[in-house]
Design a protein around this motif. Structure first.
Motif, PDB file in Angstrom:
ATOM      1  N   HIS A 151       0.831  -1.207   0.000  1.00  0.00           N
ATOM      2  CA  HIS A 151       0.000   0.000   0.000  1.00  0.00           C
ATOM      3  C   HIS A 151       0.869   1.261   0.000  1.00  0.00           C
ATOM      4  O   HIS A 151       0.897   2.004   0.982  1.00  0.00           O
ATOM      5  N   GLY A 152       1.620   1.487  -1.058  1.00  0.00           N
ATOM      6  CA  GLY A 152       2.331   2.754  -1.192  1.00  0.00           C
ATOM      7  C   GLY A 152       3.573   2.890  -0.336  1.00  0.00           C
ATOM      8  O   GLY A 152       3.741   3.916   0.338  1.00  0.00           O
ATOM      9  N   LEU A 153       4.471   1.906  -0.392  1.00  0.00           N
ATOM     10  CA  LEU A 153       5.702   1.972   0.402  1.00  0.00           C
ATOM     11  C   LEU A 153       6.682   2.985  -0.178  1.00  0.00           C
ATOM     12  O   LEU A 153       6.855   3.087  -1.394  1.00  0.00           O
ATOM     13  N   THR A 154       7.345   3.705   0.703  1.00  0.00           N
ATOM     14  CA  THR A 154       8.430   4.604   0.317  1.00  0.00           C
ATOM     15  C   THR A 154       9.631   4.312   1.205  1.00  0.00           C
ATOM     16  O   THR A 154       9.527   4.345   2.435  1.00  0.00           O
ATOM     17  N   PHE A 155      10.766   3.996   0.574  1.00  0.00           N
ATOM     18  CA  PHE A 155      11.983   3.707   1.340  1.00  0.00           C
ATOM     19  C   PHE A 155      13.185   3.889   0.424  1.00  0.00           C
ATOM     20  O   PHE A 155      13.053   4.074  -0.798  1.00  0.00           O
ATOM     21  N   HIS A 156      14.369   3.836   0.993  1.00  0.00           N
ATOM     22  CA  HIS A 156      15.591   3.999   0.194  1.00  0.00           C
ATOM     23  C   HIS A 156      16.711   3.137   0.748  1.00  0.00           C
ATOM     24  O   HIS A 156      16.664   2.686   1.896  1.00  0.00           O
ATOM     25  N   LEU A 196       7.343  -3.896   8.158  1.00  0.00           N
ATOM     26  CA  LEU A 196       6.096  -3.923   7.398  1.00  0.00           C
ATOM     27  C   LEU A 196       5.014  -4.664   8.177  1.00  0.00           C
ATOM     28  O   LEU A 196       5.286  -5.671   8.826  1.00  0.00           O
ATOM     29  N   GLU A 197       3.808  -4.157   8.074  1.00  0.00           N
ATOM     30  CA  GLU A 197       2.632  -4.853   8.596  1.00  0.00           C
ATOM     31  C   GLU A 197       1.528  -4.741   7.554  1.00  0.00           C
ATOM     32  O   GLU A 197       1.144  -3.628   7.171  1.00  0.00           O
ATOM     33  N   THR A 198       1.051  -5.880   7.095  1.00  0.00           N
ATOM     34  CA  THR A 198      -0.023  -5.962   6.085  1.00  0.00           C
ATOM     35  C   THR A 198       0.171  -4.966   4.942  1.00  0.00           C
ATOM     36  O   THR A 198      -0.743  -4.221   4.580  1.00  0.00           O
ATOM     37  N   GLY A 199       1.381  -4.963   4.402  1.00  0.00           N
ATOM     38  CA  GLY A 199       1.656  -4.158   3.224  1.00  0.00           C
ATOM     39  C   GLY A 199       1.903  -2.685   3.459  1.00  0.00           C
ATOM     40  O   GLY A 199       2.001  -1.909   2.511  1.00  0.00           O
ATOM     41  N   ARG A 200       2.037  -2.300   4.718  1.00  0.00           N
ATOM     42  CA  ARG A 200       2.285  -0.894   5.042  1.00  0.00           C
ATOM     43  C   ARG A 200       3.546  -0.757   5.889  1.00  0.00           C
ATOM     44  O   ARG A 200       3.808  -1.584   6.759  1.00  0.00           O
ATOM     45  N   LEU A 201       4.285   0.315   5.657  1.00  0.00           N
ATOM     46  CA  LEU A 201       5.470   0.612   6.449  1.00  0.00           C
ATOM     47  C   LEU A 201       5.035   1.251   7.763  1.00  0.00           C
ATOM     48  O   LEU A 201       4.376   2.292   7.765  1.00  0.00           O
ATOM     49  N   VAL A 202       5.426   0.624   8.878  1.00  0.00           N
ATOM     50  CA  VAL A 202       4.979   1.135  10.175  1.00  0.00           C
ATOM     51  C   VAL A 202       6.122   1.672  11.026  1.00  0.00           C
ATOM     52  O   VAL A 202       5.887   2.499  11.919  1.00  0.00           O
ATOM     53  N   LEU A 203       7.347   1.213  10.771  1.00  0.00           N
ATOM     54  CA  LEU A 203       8.505   1.693  11.528  1.00  0.00           C
ATOM     55  C   LEU A 203       9.726   1.680  10.623  1.00  0.00           C
ATOM     56  O   LEU A 203       9.825   0.855   9.710  1.00  0.00           O
ATOM     57  N   GLU A 204      10.670   2.549  10.910  1.00  0.00           N
ATOM     58  CA  GLU A 204      11.939   2.550  10.188  1.00  0.00           C
ATOM     59  C   GLU A 204      12.991   3.219  11.047  1.00  0.00           C
ATOM     60  O   GLU A 204      12.674   3.974  11.971  1.00  0.00           O
TER      61      GLU A 204
END
Length: 237
Positions: free
Chosen positions: A19-24, A210-218
């Protein structure tokens, strides 16, 4: 920045996996993605390798190049992104050496290929001893070493690893991760998906949850290991 992913969406039929992940990922880093089964970790790696279609708003840039313009074989051959899939997927009817040689298809730098083979056998002496043995007769740990070695000779810029510790005994797992540290020290950036969160967070420098397709922590892995939510969900409290 080596890899920038923005608004990554992946769907299978009517089911949205990401669902719209953003990371690098910065060049030279070891970055891990952790999460429960079904969180979307494998789909993330498969999207980067261009093995699954992505949503219309997704943007992926690798070393300044639009990753979405490259088909899977060019992702490996031209960009140097290799992928160690879950379950290894080696060719069991071919020898260790034949598996490695097949992974260099499309490369023309024969001297560099020879040095890459030597590096694989230096990292994994068991493979050197079994280079003429059918890959299907290797132990699970040896097959995982071969899968990593195959990725190493196919693309050296960035390695995507999907559950490399799965099914390995603790000693073999430690041996494998020592080799991966050496591969990183030689200049290969690593993006690791791993069910063993404790091992992954110790191995990597930064992590995403990730949790259920969403980024929750980084954040830095040292900080994630101290986060109460990570401790409760993934580190046994």
């Amino acid at each position: 920045m080596l890899l920038q992913v923005e608004h990554l969406e992946v769907s299978y039929g009517g089911i949205k996996a990401l669902h719209g992940l953003t990371f690098h990922v910065e060049e030279g880093e070891i970055v891990t993605i952790i999460g429960a089964n079904g969180a979307g970790k494998t789909s993330t790696l498969r999207a980067i390798s261009r093995l699954v279609p992505v949503g219309p708003n997704t943007r992926m840039i690798f070393d300044g190049k639009d990753l979405l313009k490259y088909p899977p074989h060019q992702v490996v051959r031209e960009l140097g992104i290799s992928h160690v899939p879950e379950g290894r997927r080696i060719f069991g009817n071919l020898t260790v050496m034949e598996n490695l040689e097949l992974a260099t298809y499309g490369r023309r730098d024969k001297e560099r290929i020879r040095r890459d083979f030597e590096m694989v056998f230096d990292l994994f002496p068991r493979l050197a001893e079994r280079r003429h043995q059918k890959a299907g007769t290797l132990s699970g740990g040896e097959q995982q070493m071969l899968a990593v070695g195959r990725a190493l000779v196919s693309g050296r810029r960035m390695m995507l690893l999907d559950e490399p510790s799965m099914g390995l005994a603790p000693l073999l797992m430690q041996e494998l991760f020592r080799a991966l540290k050496q591969i990183n020290a030689e200049g290969t950036t690593i993006l690791l998906v791993e069910q063993n969160a404790h091992m992954a967070l110790q191995f990597a420098q930064r992590g995403y949850v990730l949790e259920t397709g969403r980024l929750v922590l980084e954040g830095p892995t040292a900080r994630l290991m101290e986060d109460p939510r990570v401790k409760e969900a993934y580190l046994g409290g």
